[in-house]
Design an enzyme around this catalytic site. Structure first.
Site, mmCIF file in Angstrom:
data_model
loop_
_atom_site.group_PDB
_atom_site.id
_atom_site.type_symbol
_atom_site.label_atom_id
_atom_site.label_comp_id
_atom_site.label_asym_id
_atom_site.label_seq_id
_atom_site.Cartn_x
_atom_site.Cartn_y
_atom_site.Cartn_z
ATOM 1 N N LYS A 1 -3.347 56.837 42.031
ATOM 2 C CA LYS A 1 -3.922 57.792 43.007
ATOM 3 C C LYS A 1 -4.732 58.869 42.289
ATOM 4 C CE LYS A 1 -0.241 56.769 46.300
ATOM 5 N NZ LYS A 1 0.698 56.022 45.441
HETATM 6 O O1 LIG Z 1 0.393 55.169 51.671
HETATM 7 C C1 LIG Z 1 1.043 54.836 50.684
HETATM 8 C C2 LIG Z 1 0.471 54.676 49.431
HETATM 9 C C3 LIG Z 1 1.240 54.253 48.397
HETATM 10 N N1 LIG Z 1 2.556 53.988 48.564
HETATM 11 C C4 LIG Z 1 3.311 53.501 47.388
HETATM 12 O O2 LIG Z 1 3.761 52.160 47.659
HETATM 13 C C5 LIG Z 1 5.075 51.970 47.188
HETATM 14 C C6 LIG Z 1 6.020 51.727 48.356
HETATM 15 O O3 LIG Z 1 7.351 51.538 47.905
HETATM 16 P P1 LIG Z 1 8.554 51.023 48.854
HETATM 17 O O4 LIG Z 1 9.752 51.150 47.981
HETATM 18 O O5 LIG Z 1 8.256 49.606 49.242
HETATM 19 O O6 LIG Z 1 8.595 51.932 50.028
HETATM 20 C C7 LIG Z 1 5.398 53.226 46.381
HETATM 21 O O7 LIG Z 1 4.982 53.034 45.050
HETATM 22 C C8 LIG Z 1 4.545 54.298 47.046
HETATM 23 O O8 LIG Z 1 4.242 55.348 46.167
HETATM 24 C C9 LIG Z 1 3.126 54.149 49.778
HETATM 25 O O9 LIG Z 1 4.339 53.908 49.983
HETATM 26 N N2 LIG Z 1 2.354 54.561 50.818
#
Ligand SMILES: O=c1ccn([C@@H]2O[C@H](COP(=O)(O)O)[C@@H](O)[C@H]2O)c(=O)[nH]1
Length: 272
Positions: free
Chosen positions: A96
């Site tokens: 990001k």
């Molecule tokens: O809008 C967003 C952007 C990035 N993320 C990232 O994706 C993963 C989600 O992890 P889970 O454990 O499957 O919830 C994580 O690295 C976030 O920083 C997001 O969730 N939403």
């Protein structure tokens, strides 16, 4: 990797799963802590057990930076392992980033050139000159935050600016930038109902969709509104897969979790 090659992998593996490598040292099995590089050993085991069921991995860079030099070394070893053992896998640095042009150029060099990730997530807030440096690399992509999965997305992204939601302006304006064919977008699975309108603005671009699993997003809804004839989706799941078990067979259980999602994806693909 080009979007076309990624699409070929998706049809070949019948999967558009991205496994998130958000490795929290406090959540990995304790017996790994005696290894020289516990984070890398954890990643290696997860990758070996899940690679058949996914087309992409997404290390979230925060989890590596939080461990200082050792975290960064684990990240380097992980991306090198993927390049050598599984070169067909698409890789995403979830960092990001985005800053004034000359600074963005350094971020782009780090992730897309030196570490050799296929893509990096980028924040759109600083506009064109902060994003274009990420778009200069052949067969590399910048994945722009459009409509994120968290509650705070409603603070700014869905607010009206001159009669239009801000996230729609991000989508429309970014299409005019140099090398915009190298753009993909983040849309949260928790915002699946927005995908219909998003697809009217960007009918072809790949979307990285986090939020299935731990955040409650539904794969069926994402596919219903966001899937194109070329699929155009990478659906990420991190915690639900990599922390499915804390026991010594954690990788096997992670593989089984990934396979469940892959099977659901194969079903969705069969309806195309
Ligand atoms: O809008 C967003 C952007 C990035 N993320 C990232 O994706 C993963 C989600 O992890 P889970 O454990 O499957 O919830 C994580 O690295 C976030 O920083 C997001 O969730 N939403």
């Amino acid at each position: 990797m080009s979007p076309q090659e990624l699409t070929e992998q998706i049809f070949k593996k019948k999967s558009f799963l991205c496994v998130g490598l958000d490795v929290d040292i406090d959540r990995i099995p304790t017996y790994l802590l005696s290894e020289d590089d516990p984070i890398f050993e954890f990643n290696k085991a997860i990758i070996d057990a899940t690679h058949k069921f996914c087309v992409a991995y997404k290390p979230n860079i925060a989890f590596y930076e939080a461990n200082g030099v050792e975290g960064w070394q684990a990240l380097e070893k992980t991306i090198n392992y993927l390049h050598h053992q599984y070169p067909e896998i698409y890789t995403i640095a979830d960092a990001k980033r985005g800053d004034i042009g000359n600074t963005s150029r350094m971020y782009a060099k780090t992730f897309l050139q030196d570490l050799g990730f296929d893509s990096v997530t980028v924040a759109p807030y600083m506009g064109k000159d902060s994003v274009e440096p990420f778009l200069e690399f052949k067969n590399r992509q910048a994945i722009l935050l459009a409509l994120t999965s968290n509650e705070g997305a409603f603070d700014f992204q869905t607010q009206q600016v001159n009669g239009e939601e801000l996230y729609k302006k991000v989508l429309k304006t970014s299409k005019t930038w140099k090398n915009s064919e190298n753009l993909m977008y983040v849309v949260g699975a928790t915002k699946a109902e927005f995908l219909k309108e998003i697809r009217q603005i960007i009918p072809e671009n790949f979307l990285l969709v986090p939020g299935v699993g731990a955040q409650g997003g539904k794969l069926e809804d994402v596919c219903k509104y966001g899937m194109t004839k070329n699929v155009g989706l990478l659906v990420n799941s991190s915690r639900k897969i990599i922390y499915a078990s804390e026991s010594s067979n954690f990788a096997e259980i992670a593989g089984a979790k990934a396979e469940v999602l892959q099977q659901q994806m194969a079903e969705e693909l069969s309806q195309l």
